[in-house]
Design a protein around this motif. Structure first.
Motif, PDB file in Angstrom:
ATOM      1  N   ARG A 411      -7.392  -9.022 -40.779  1.00 41.72           N
ATOM      2  CA  ARG A 411      -6.426  -9.966 -39.898  1.00 41.72           C
ATOM      3  C   ARG A 411      -5.580  -9.123 -39.060  1.00 41.72           C
ATOM      4  O   ARG A 411      -5.256  -7.846 -39.226  1.00 41.72           O
ATOM      5  CB  ARG A 411      -5.780 -10.718 -41.111  1.00 41.72           C
ATOM      6  N   THR A 412      -5.106  -9.921 -38.122  1.00 43.66           N
ATOM      7  CA  THR A 412      -4.025  -9.115 -37.256  1.00 43.66           C
ATOM      8  C   THR A 412      -2.474  -9.349 -38.332  1.00 43.66           C
ATOM      9  O   THR A 412      -2.633  -9.917 -39.283  1.00 43.66           O
ATOM     10  CB  THR A 412      -3.492 -10.049 -35.977  1.00 43.66           C
ATOM     11  N   ASP A 414      -0.049 -10.630 -37.712  1.00 41.90           N
ATOM     12  CA  ASP A 414       0.782 -11.968 -38.043  1.00 41.90           C
ATOM     13  C   ASP A 414      -0.313 -12.985 -38.599  1.00 41.90           C
ATOM     14  O   ASP A 414       0.371 -14.104 -38.692  1.00 41.90           O
ATOM     15  CB  ASP A 414       1.233 -12.398 -36.706  1.00 41.90           C
ATOM     16  N   GLY A 415      -1.328 -12.833 -38.971  1.00 42.62           N
ATOM     17  CA  GLY A 415      -2.231 -13.422 -39.591  1.00 42.62           C
ATOM     18  C   GLY A 415      -2.781 -14.576 -38.678  1.00 42.62           C
ATOM     19  O   GLY A 415      -3.432 -15.439 -39.040  1.00 42.62           O
ATOM     20  N   ARG A 416      -2.833 -14.418 -37.395  1.00 42.25           N
ATOM     21  CA  ARG A 416      -3.396 -15.314 -36.426  1.00 42.25           C
ATOM     22  C   ARG A 416      -4.719 -15.162 -35.939  1.00 42.25           C
ATOM     23  O   ARG A 416      -5.678 -15.969 -35.251  1.00 42.25           O
ATOM     24  CB  ARG A 416      -2.500 -15.533 -35.219  1.00 42.25           C
ATOM     25  N   GLY A 417      -5.052 -13.722 -35.854  1.00 39.84           N
ATOM     26  CA  GLY A 417      -6.434 -13.291 -35.757  1.00 39.84           C
ATOM     27  C   GLY A 417      -7.323 -12.769 -36.985  1.00 39.84           C
ATOM     28  O   GLY A 417      -6.577 -12.363 -37.825  1.00 39.84           O
ATOM     29  N   LEU A 418      -8.535 -12.937 -36.663  1.00 40.80           N
ATOM     30  CA  LEU A 418      -9.388 -12.271 -37.887  1.00 40.80           C
ATOM     31  C   LEU A 418     -10.806 -11.867 -37.400  1.00 40.80           C
ATOM     32  O   LEU A 418     -10.975 -12.125 -36.357  1.00 40.80           O
ATOM     33  CB  LEU A 418      -9.728 -13.783 -38.658  1.00 40.80           C
ATOM     34  N   VAL A 452      -8.551  -5.730 -35.493  1.00 42.04           N
ATOM     35  CA  VAL A 452      -8.338  -6.991 -34.558  1.00 42.04           C
ATOM     36  C   VAL A 452      -7.056  -7.066 -34.009  1.00 42.04           C
ATOM     37  O   VAL A 452      -6.145  -7.067 -34.599  1.00 42.04           O
ATOM     38  CB  VAL A 452      -8.897  -8.421 -35.313  1.00 42.04           C
ATOM     39  N   LEU A 453      -7.141  -7.343 -32.480  1.00 46.19           N
ATOM     40  CA  LEU A 453      -5.837  -7.660 -31.668  1.00 46.19           C
ATOM     41  C   LEU A 453      -5.758  -8.820 -31.192  1.00 46.19           C
ATOM     42  O   LEU A 453      -6.912  -9.758 -30.930  1.00 46.19           O
ATOM     43  CB  LEU A 453      -5.877  -6.473 -30.981  1.00 46.19           C
ATOM     44  N   ASP A 454      -4.640  -9.040 -30.448  1.00 43.97           N
ATOM     45  CA  ASP A 454      -4.521 -10.277 -29.782  1.00 43.97           C
ATOM     46  C   ASP A 454      -5.069 -11.588 -30.092  1.00 43.97           C
ATOM     47  O   ASP A 454      -5.645 -12.295 -29.271  1.00 43.97           O
ATOM     48  CB  ASP A 454      -5.155 -10.087 -28.127  1.00 43.97           C
ATOM     49  N   HIS A 457      -8.905 -12.108 -29.898  1.00 40.68           N
ATOM     50  CA  HIS A 457      -9.351 -11.887 -28.336  1.00 40.68           C
ATOM     51  C   HIS A 457      -9.831 -10.257 -28.086  1.00 40.68           C
ATOM     52  O   HIS A 457     -10.454 -10.037 -27.044  1.00 40.68           O
ATOM     53  CB  HIS A 457      -8.548 -12.496 -27.315  1.00 40.68           C
ATOM     54  N   ARG A 458      -9.354  -9.420 -28.786  1.00 37.23           N
ATOM     55  CA  ARG A 458      -9.805  -8.010 -28.479  1.00 37.23           C
ATOM     56  C   ARG A 458      -9.854  -7.395 -29.995  1.00 37.23           C
ATOM     57  O   ARG A 458      -9.369  -7.907 -30.936  1.00 37.23           O
ATOM     58  CB  ARG A 458      -8.526  -7.201 -27.681  1.00 37.23           C
ATOM     59  N   VAL A 459     -10.714  -6.394 -29.886  1.00 27.64           N
ATOM     60  CA  VAL A 459     -10.867  -5.679 -31.162  1.00 27.64           C
ATOM     61  C   VAL A 459     -11.183  -4.355 -30.931  1.00 27.64           C
ATOM     62  O   VAL A 459     -11.372  -3.816 -29.657  1.00 27.64           O
ATOM     63  CB  VAL A 459     -12.400  -6.215 -31.817  1.00 27.64           C
ATOM     64  N   LEU A 460     -10.592  -3.480 -31.658  1.00 27.48           N
ATOM     65  CA  LEU A 460     -10.639  -2.037 -31.743  1.00 27.48           C
ATOM     66  C   LEU A 460     -11.656  -1.353 -32.531  1.00 27.48           C
ATOM     67  O   LEU A 460     -11.663  -1.617 -33.997  1.00 27.48           O
ATOM     68  CB  LEU A 460      -9.497  -1.253 -31.876  1.00 27.48           C
TER      69      LEU A 460
END
Length: 1352
Positions: A411-412, A414-418, A452-454, A457-460
């Motif tokens: 997860r990100t 802030d827990g908003r992205g997965l 996972v980022l943004d 919407h983005r991923v490294l």
């Protein structure tokens, strides 16, 4: 608390199947290696049946379930994969339980291309054959036996006719529907079509009594044909009607409609018939002239077959065919029934079903893909109105990647992205901030490490094969070369960049920055590589979970204050690290805790500095939770448990908005949720407890691969191919009750701040002397309860309001303002000869009084209070009653006496509730003896409550109250439970009370046995009285012998010796209490107390005998009991209260103070007696600080003990007490103690008239002096004190070893910094130390002010 709010279990690749059960309707479809069952109305996930449950060898084969068939009569589900078919049946004994029924494998390993199961018959098509099997029972086991097999092409659809006489089949892309005889397999008819047939339906109507064959076929151009037999050839089907695309178009079709290929669907005749009948029955009394009812009646009476087509604009066209059940077939009639408004349904669904739940007057319409459920109102729908179809629920579209197994969640911060890591791809998801809806964002190539980022919407992605880190999506592609990494994670993003931390396999730390990510032109930069400055061997390095950092977007300054990494060295020491760019780019350690070198295999750390460790234990796998706040008052270990039969597979932390930590512990089939529990004053509960348990075994056969927390208390569980989302149902559209408590609310209830009226808050306020504040709380509670009653009668909700937090640290001398407006004040005094003071009735009614308390108790029985259990409400009632009774005696009762009475009252209330949960809270005077009901609760008061009474000056009142609590008949069990002979100070009072106890012991029961009271009467020297009691015991077999023996004079040595011999004889018969009585008769006090300790396990009885019988100041037997029994017991139990009481009675009052604060081992090292066992430190008692503040300057010895406690230790002790208050939910009192605690040391002001003394303030040896800042007055801050002389200075050595003095060392000149420190004016310590204090004992003592900033 946490409910299954959503599930991502794939979607149907073909048509869904319908299974109607008595209480529900299920949708069944195949996905990956499972058969998925959904509730038809809500589309909620019910169950998944794994194919490998029937065929275990296919678990790792990656084969998917291709075909499904439903047998509704036997509640049987058949699924095929490859050449194998698995069957499940619904259990008849356990509701909603599916069991493996049977299995079947095709000979030769041929793949199953189509199948149909009806009434114990199974039709199976393979690439080169068509066969029918029959179900039979062999030895009570279901077995499938092949009935016949014929050569045939690979059929894509096979279906039995309703009468089971015929079997129809069609090949994929074939235009011939072939009919076979079910008994023989002989082909009967081949029906040719001009275009390939994609599906066909056997019509079945319950109205028709004939087994007529009616077949609907649908070709790829969405043309439906109706085949019926004629009278001359009843078994031969002929074409009688055609519904093509144009026949269902309203008006002349335009070019767009001509090119569209919308599907046509048959609306099942029996389903419509059932709902039409229910509607007409419910409107039987209505006028038939109603247009809507007339249309429904016409459709019902006509028995029309309805066919629907969904156009591109979402409108629905329905065409009816009449007279299908009539003969001759030339009477068939077609006509258009309705054309609905646009956007009624999703455009062009591939499948459509109408369903009816039992007794309902509405229909459920199912469309796919995507899977949606609508509620259809036939009255308005067939009237052509848009409100006739309402969306109930829908499932998201499914991609092909979701059929791959889940390996891990990331997860990100802030827990908003997965990011969902599957076997050969990476998916990214986003969690919406409002309704917490999880939606898929994209899919990316597989990688070894993922960030996972943004918001997804983005991923490294890091690939070890290419040694590169790549950002997706980016134009042009951004990559960065990196050494082999073991971990890669991101920190919370700032406004203009995101920091990525990479840990190499050789523990090198890489810092990578992604900037301009919000502007669409991101940049990827390697900032530096550093190492952790760790002492010793590094055994573990993990990231700190940042979920508790902030619930808003953090800034750069905020990020610097939080931990980033956690390490563990070879000795088991955990360290927390943050990166400080201001200090030459170094890692700074922010805290340490020693875990004692235990082995671990899994570790997770939260940003609240809570660490969960999993490792092997003695009897299973051990889970421990550690806090970084390690000190002499806390080891850091907060929780320890062992899982004997299962292994932990996953750990993950979350945090509430008020920084309460929640730990999810994952196992193979369930997840345990742990949270911190509020500590109570009376019960010893673990610091952490099970908040909830999430089971998935009844839904999914797969084991849990990973679980993770997202924002807002959302928990995801991954098992196999599936994702289960748990959260709060009331936040979703299709949710349930809005008043349901959520996860964060439940955690706050278990561990958050308590309301003012909570019994624990009121109790602590009373213990700390805040009586006026308690009165204000009760007055406000009364007004709130009255207002709540009024609001309840009017149907309105009521909001409880608390007092301002400032009221909790106001001085008790000042009146505490209420939140309610005060009435107009009046003079409360008069002159000597004035008339009586007139009291306003309204004002008196609002003041604290018996009338107000009675009203509060009555309202408490009818008004529910938030966050109060029935036991807590009963405790609150008892506390208010006890406080009222104590307040009436306030003039004669000191603070310690009040504390004892409140604890005594709570003791009886809790025991009464334990004995009878439904019992009404008894009044104080109506309490019965503790020896009867208390066995269900606590056996005695805690020692701390007894010690309050020991230091009280109101012991006569306390003794009277204790007697009243026993119903006026105190026996020894009652006295022991209340510690009467531990806290009474007057020997004469003890003798009087012991005589009362002896009398009640004798009177208890109907036997009137003199042996029950002999021990107590012999202790009082009343041998003749016992002799008289024996005269009345004619029933006793020992009467004659005892009368003869007790008639002797026991002041003579001969008879004392005889008594001792009898005592030994009784000891051999294990009559221990009677043996102790004879030892007393013979003058053997030491032997009597040894029996009490060794055989009766009652040191209180031994102390009572020793205190009453021993004369003089030495009291060697009592001292021996205290030093060799009580003190070791106190150290073993970690009971500082009992140890302090023992030292006080041993005339070691310096140790009585030190034991309250100092580590137990340090005190044990100063004792002459050897302490072999030391228990837990037990600093989880805020009353220790209150007791320490009371004793530290009470006598000369306590002042000496206080002087041996360093200022830093006392400071840490106060902080520990504040933390305990927070754990108890009394946060306001925690603020109060850190604001108002006085660190003053006992000092003496020496008169200037003496030529040998100077007028200075001299602290005791070992007492640090700090600059003071003005503090508000407090009930335990002394500006002056009186010290009692209770020691001779030369005769009592220090309890702490003296500091070594340097020899032959010349003092060095101070440096500049040292000179700056010595510029502070510090009072000079006189050489006299304790001697100076002795000379001015009984004089007022002044103290310097304390500056809290000196500690920071």
């Amino acid at each position: 608390m946490l409910d299954l709010v959503d599930s991502f279990v794939g979607g149907p690749s073909a048509d869904v199947h319908i299974l109607t059960l008595p209480k529900e309707i299920l949708l069944v479809y195949a996905f990956a290696d499972c058969v998925v069952l959904l509730d038809a109305e809500t589309l909620e996930f019910c169950r998944a049946l794994a194919f490998w449950e029937v065929f275990p060898g296919t678990r790792e084969s990656h084969q998917h379930v291709r075909r499904i068939s439903i047998e509704p009569g036997m509640k049987l589900i058949a699924a095929s994969s490859g050449s194998q078919i698995a069957f499940w049946s619904l259990s008849g004994t356990q509701r909603d339980t599916w069991r493996v029924h049977s299995s079947l494998s095709m000979l030769g390993g041929h793949e199953v291309t189509a199948m149909d199961c009806k009434s114990g018959l199974l039709a199976v098509s393979t690439p080169d054959s068509l066969s029918v099997y029959n179900l039979s029972l062999e030895d009570d086991l279901p077995t499938w036996t092949r009935k016949w097999v014929i050569p045939a092409p690979a059929y894509s659809v096979v279906r039995f006719s309703p009468s089971l006489v015929y079997l129809a089949a069609v090949a994929k892309s074939g235009n011939i529907v072939r009919l076979y005889s079910t008994p023989s397999g002989r082909q009967i008819q081949a029906i040719k079509h001009p275009r390939p047939v994609k599906d066909f339906i056997w019509r079945f109507s319950s109205k028709s009594s004939r087994d007529d064959l009616v077949l609907f076929t649908i070709t790829i151009d969405s043309t439906l044909r109706i085949f019926l037999p004629v009278l001359d050839t009843p078994h031969f089907l002929q074409l009688h009607a055609t519904l093509d695309h144009y026949s269902l178009m309203p008006g002349a079709p335009d070019d767009h409609q001509k090119n569209s290929t919308s599907n046509i669907f048959w609306l099942h005749d029996d389903t419509l018939e059932g709902v039409f009948s229910a509607i007409l029955e419910s409107h039987a009394s209505s006028s038939i002239e109603d247009t809507q009812l007339r249309r429904i009646k016409e459709m019902h009476d006509g028995g029309w077959d309805c066919f629907a087509r969904v156009l591109n604009d979402g409108s629905v066209v329905v065409r009816a065919v009449a007279n299908v059940d009539r003969r001759p077939p030339t009477l068939l009639r077609q006509f258009s029934l309705l054309h609905s408004p646009p956007s009624l349904l999703s455009s062009d669904p591939s499948h459509l079903h109408i369903l009816r739940t039992h007794g309902a007057k509405n229909l459920i319409t199912i469309t796919s893909p995507p899977l949606r459920a609508y509620r259809m109102d036939p009255l308005t729908f067939f009237d052509g109105r848009k409100e006739g179809m309402r969306l109930l629920s829908q499932r998201p579209s499914v991609s092909e990647t979701e059929s791959r197994r889940i390996r891990q969640f990331i997860r990100t911060p802030d827990g908003r992205g997965l990011a969902v890591l599957r076997t050969d791809c990476v998916e990214t998801w986003n969690l919406s901030s409002g309704k917490h809806i999880l939606t898929k964002v994209g899919s990316w190539p597989s990688a070894d490490l993922v960030v996972v980022l943004d918001g997804g919407h983005r991923v490294l992605l890091y690939s070890e094969a290419s040694s590169s880190i790549t950002l997706f999506p980016s134009q042009p592609a951004l990559s960065l070369h990196a050494p082999p990494l073991s971990s890669l994670f991101s920190l919370p993003s700032s406004e203009n960049h995101t920091t990525i931390i990479g840990i190499t396999k050789d523990s090198l730390i890489l810092r990578i920055r992604i900037s301009n990510i919000d502007e669409g032109t991101p940049e990827l930069t390697l900032l530096n590589s550093t190492t952790i400055p760790l002492d010793g061997e590094l055994s573990l390095i993990i990231p700190v979970d940042p979920m508790a950092w902030s619930f808003s977007r953090p800034s750069d300054e905020a990020a610097k204050a939080h931990d980033v990494l956690q390490t563990r060295n070879g000795s088991g020491e955990l360290a927390f690290w943050t990166y400080d760019e201001d200090k030459h780019d170094t890692w700074v350690c922010t805290g340490k805790v020693n875990t004692s070198g235990r082995q671990i295999r899994m570790a997770r750390c939260s940003s609240a500095k809570k660490t969960a460790l999993v490792g092997p234990g003695r009897s299973g796998e051990e889970l421990t939770i550690w806090d970084s706040k390690e000190s002499e008052f806390a080891s850091g270990l907060e929780y320890n448990t062992v899982f004997r039969d299962e292994s932990v597979s996953d750990l993950d932390w979350s945090s509430t908005p008020d920084s309460q930590s929640i730990l999810a512990v994952g196992f193979s089939r369930h997840v345990l949720l742990l949270c911190q529990q509020r500590m109570t004053y009376f019960d010893e509960e673990p610091a952490w407890g099970v908040l909830g348990r999430i089971e998935i075994g009844h839904m999914l056969p797969h084991g849990i691969s990973d679980s993770i927390w997202l924002s807002g208390g959302t928990l995801l569980i991954g098992a196999g191919h599936h994702i289960l989302q748990y959260g709060h149902k009331h936040r979703r559209i299709r949710g349930t009750a809005a008043g349901q408590a959520g996860l964060f609310e439940e955690v706050a209830r278990l561990n958050g701040p308590l309301p003012d009226y909570h019994p624990q808050m009121i109790l602590q306020c009373l213990l700390w002397g805040k009586t006026e504040l308690v009165k204000t709380i009760i007055i406000n509670l009364d007004r709130d309860l009255q207002a709540a009653v009024v609001h309840a009668e009017e149907g309105r909700s009521f909001h409880w309001e608390g007092l301002p937090v400032e009221n909790f640290w106001m001085a008790e001398s000042a009146p505490t303002p209420s939140k309610v407006p005060a009435t107009k004040s009046r003079p409360r005094y008069s002159m000597l000869f004035d008339g009586p003071v007139v009291v306003d009735a309204e004002e008196d009614d609002q003041a604290f009084s018996p009338k107000l308390v009675e009203r509060v108790i009555q309202n408490l029985e009818s008004v529910p209070l938030d966050n109060l259990s029935p036991n807590e409400k009963a405790h609150l009632t008892g506390l208010i009653q006890a406080f009222l009774e104590a307040d009436e005696q306030r003039r004669a009762l000191d603070d310690n006496g009040l504390r004892y009475l409140i604890s005594l009252r709570s003791f009886y209330i809790l025991n009464a509730r334990a004995a009878s949960p439904r019992a009404v809270t008894p009044s104080f005077a109506s309490m019965k003896s503790v020896s009867q009901p208390v066995n269900l609760g606590r056996e005695r008061l805690r020692f701390r409550d007894m010690i309050w009474a020991f230091h009280s000056e109101s012991q006569e009142i306390l003794l009277a109250a204790s007697t009243t609590a026993c119903g006026g008949k105190m026996v020894w069990n009652d006295a022991k439970a209340m510690g009467v002979f531990l806290w009474l100070n007057s020997v004469e009072t003890m003798k009087s009370q012991l005589e009362i106890i002896a009398r009640h012991q004798y009177m208890a029961g109907d036997a009137r046995d003199p042996t029950a009271c002999s021990l107590f009467y012999f202790a009082l020297g009343k041998v003749r009285l016992v002799h008289g009691l024996w005269k009345q015991a004619a029933w006793h077999k020992e009467q004659n012998a005892m009368l003869k023996f007790l008639s002797n004079d026991f002041s003579i040595e001969r008879w004392r010796t005889a008594a001792l011999k009898n005592a030994y004889a009784l000891l051999g018969k294990q009559r221990f209490e009677y043996a102790a009585a004879f030892f007393l008769l013979g003058g053997g006090l030491k032997d009597a107390v040894n029996i009490c300790i060794k055989y009766l396990d009652d040191f209180q009885l031994a102390i009572a005998l020793a205190r009453i019988l021993e004369q003089g100041d030495e009291k060697p037997i009592l001292t021996d009991i205290l030093s060799n029994v009580v003190v070791p017991l106190a150290f073993k139990k970690g009971n500082r209260w009992l140890a302090s009481w023992a030292f006080w009675n041993m005339k070691r009052r310096d140790l009585a103070v030190r034991i309250l604060v100092s580590p137990l081992q340090d005190v044990a090292d100063t004792l002459s007696a050897r302490i072999t066992e030391i228990g837990d430190p037990n600093y989880d008692d805020p009353s220790l600080a209150l007791f320490f503040a009371q004793l530290k300057a009470k006598t000369l010895q306590t002042a000496k003990g206080t002087s041996e406690i360093s200022g830093r230790t006392e400071f840490n002790f106060v902080l520990q007490t504040a933390r305990v208050f927070c754990r108890m939910g009394c946060h306001a009192l925690a603020v109060d103690i850190v604001r108002s605690w006085s660190f003053d040391r006992p000092t003496s002001t020496v008169s200037a008239s003496s030529s040998e003394q100077a007028d200075i303030v001299a602290p005791l040896p070992g007492s640090p002096v700090f600059p003071r800042r003005p503090l508000p007055p407090s009930h335990f801050r002394r500006r002056s004190a009186t010290i009692v002389i209770d020691m001779e200075v030369p005769s009592d050595p220090s309890t702490r070893a003296a500091s070594p003095e340097p020899k032959n060392v010349q003092p060095a000149s101070p440096s500049a910094s040292e000179k700056k420190e010595t510029d502070v004016e510090v009072p000079v310590r006189k050489a006299g130390g304790i001697g100076s204090l002795l000379k001015t004992a009984k004089q007022d003592v002044s103290v310097p002010e304390f500056d809290m900033n000196a500690f920071f």
